[in-house]
Design a protein around this motif. Structure first.
Motif, PDB file in Angstrom:
ATOM      1  N   UNK A  67       0.834  -1.209   0.000  1.00 49.23           N
ATOM      2  CA  UNK A  67       0.000   0.000   0.000  1.00 49.23           C
ATOM      3  C   UNK A  67       0.868   1.257   0.000  1.00 49.23           C
ATOM      4  N   UNK A  68       1.932   1.274   0.813  1.00 48.79           N
ATOM      5  CA  UNK A  68       2.833   2.428   0.835  1.00 48.79           C
ATOM      6  C   UNK A  68       3.535   2.618  -0.512  1.00 48.79           C
ATOM      7  N   UNK A 102       4.109   5.671  -5.544  1.00 47.73           N
ATOM      8  CA  UNK A 102       4.078   5.747  -7.003  1.00 47.73           C
ATOM      9  C   UNK A 102       3.001   6.719  -7.489  1.00 47.73           C
ATOM     10  N   UNK A 103       1.837   6.682  -6.884  1.00 50.87           N
ATOM     11  CA  UNK A 103       0.770   7.625  -7.261  1.00 50.87           C
ATOM     12  C   UNK A 103       1.176   9.059  -6.956  1.00 50.87           C
ATOM     13  N   UNK A 123       3.841  10.222  -9.490  1.00 53.60           N
ATOM     14  CA  UNK A 123       3.201  10.435 -10.791  1.00 53.60           C
ATOM     15  C   UNK A 123       2.375  11.708 -10.818  1.00 53.60           C
ATOM     16  N   UNK A 124       1.605  11.941  -9.777  1.00 56.65           N
ATOM     17  CA  UNK A 124       0.790  13.148  -9.694  1.00 56.65           C
ATOM     18  C   UNK A 124       1.659  14.395  -9.597  1.00 56.65           C
ATOM     19  N   UNK A 125       2.711  14.324  -8.790  1.00 55.78           N
ATOM     20  CA  UNK A 125       3.604  15.483  -8.640  1.00 55.78           C
ATOM     21  C   UNK A 125       4.302  15.805  -9.950  1.00 55.78           C
TER      22      UNK A 125
END
Length: 191
Positions: A36-37, A42-43, A46-48
């Motif tokens: 989960x971490x 990764x999310x 990717x968003x940043x």
């Protein structure tokens, strides 16, 4: 069935099985938390990175710039009259000379429009661009290292072959990489 020479190990086996199940549950929880971490990280990355790319695109959207060399004042005035151009500025490299104090002086002329266009390399922090012959805009680095911490309205002395004498500081600017390269830019007037 237990043989007479065997020990009854069913209780021990049950205890070992329970301990094994508990430790497997802990291990499985830790694996789930780690997964989960990692997914969150990764999310987030990717968003940043997508956000930073969007910010960079929005900063340059509708701010196209072009550079013409070898034009005179008449051509510059013709370009300023064109409605397609939001801003037209002039910039002339007047010279670059080593100074006895140990730095290299870079002398340029820039009008206000060009100073706004060159804000990624040279940014006017306070004051204005020079308009008269004895005025100069100097870098914050020059003032702190070689200009005796002068400010706007004070006089600084330039001492090179092409430019020497006292100049009144009209603007203080910040220039990219000047401290690392030990180059101090000076913006002068053409008048």
């Amino acid at each position: 069935m237990t043989w007479p020479f065997e020990n009854d190990t069913s209780q021990v086996t049950k205890k070992l099985a329970k301990k094994s199940i508990r430790s497997e549950k802990r291990r499985n929880r830790m694996v789930i938390i780690a997964v989960a971490l990692a997914a969150f990280l990764l999310c987030f990355v990717g968003t940043a990175s997508a956000s930073l790319a969007q910010i960079q695109r929005s900063q340059v959207a509708d701010t196209y710039e072009a550079v013409w060399q070898g034009i005179d004042e008449a051509d510059l005035e013709i370009l300023k009259e064109q409605p397609e151009f939001a801003r037209v500025g002039g910039c002339y490299l007047l010279g670059q000379e080593p100074v006895g104090q140990g730095y290299t002086a870079s002398y340029v002329y820039m009008d206000k429009e060009m100073m706004d266009t060159a804000r990624g390399q040279m940014k006017l922090l306070t004051g204005r661009v020079p308009e008269k012959a004895n005025e100069v805009a100097v870098s914050k680095y020059f003032l702190s290292a070689y200009g005796n911490h002068a400010g706007i309205g004070d006089t600084v002395t330039l001492d090179t072959e092409s430019f020497h004498g006292g100049y009144i500081v009209t603007g203080i600017m910040d220039s990219a990489g000047e401290k690392e390269m030990n180059i101090c830019p000076f913006v002068l007037s053409l008048h």
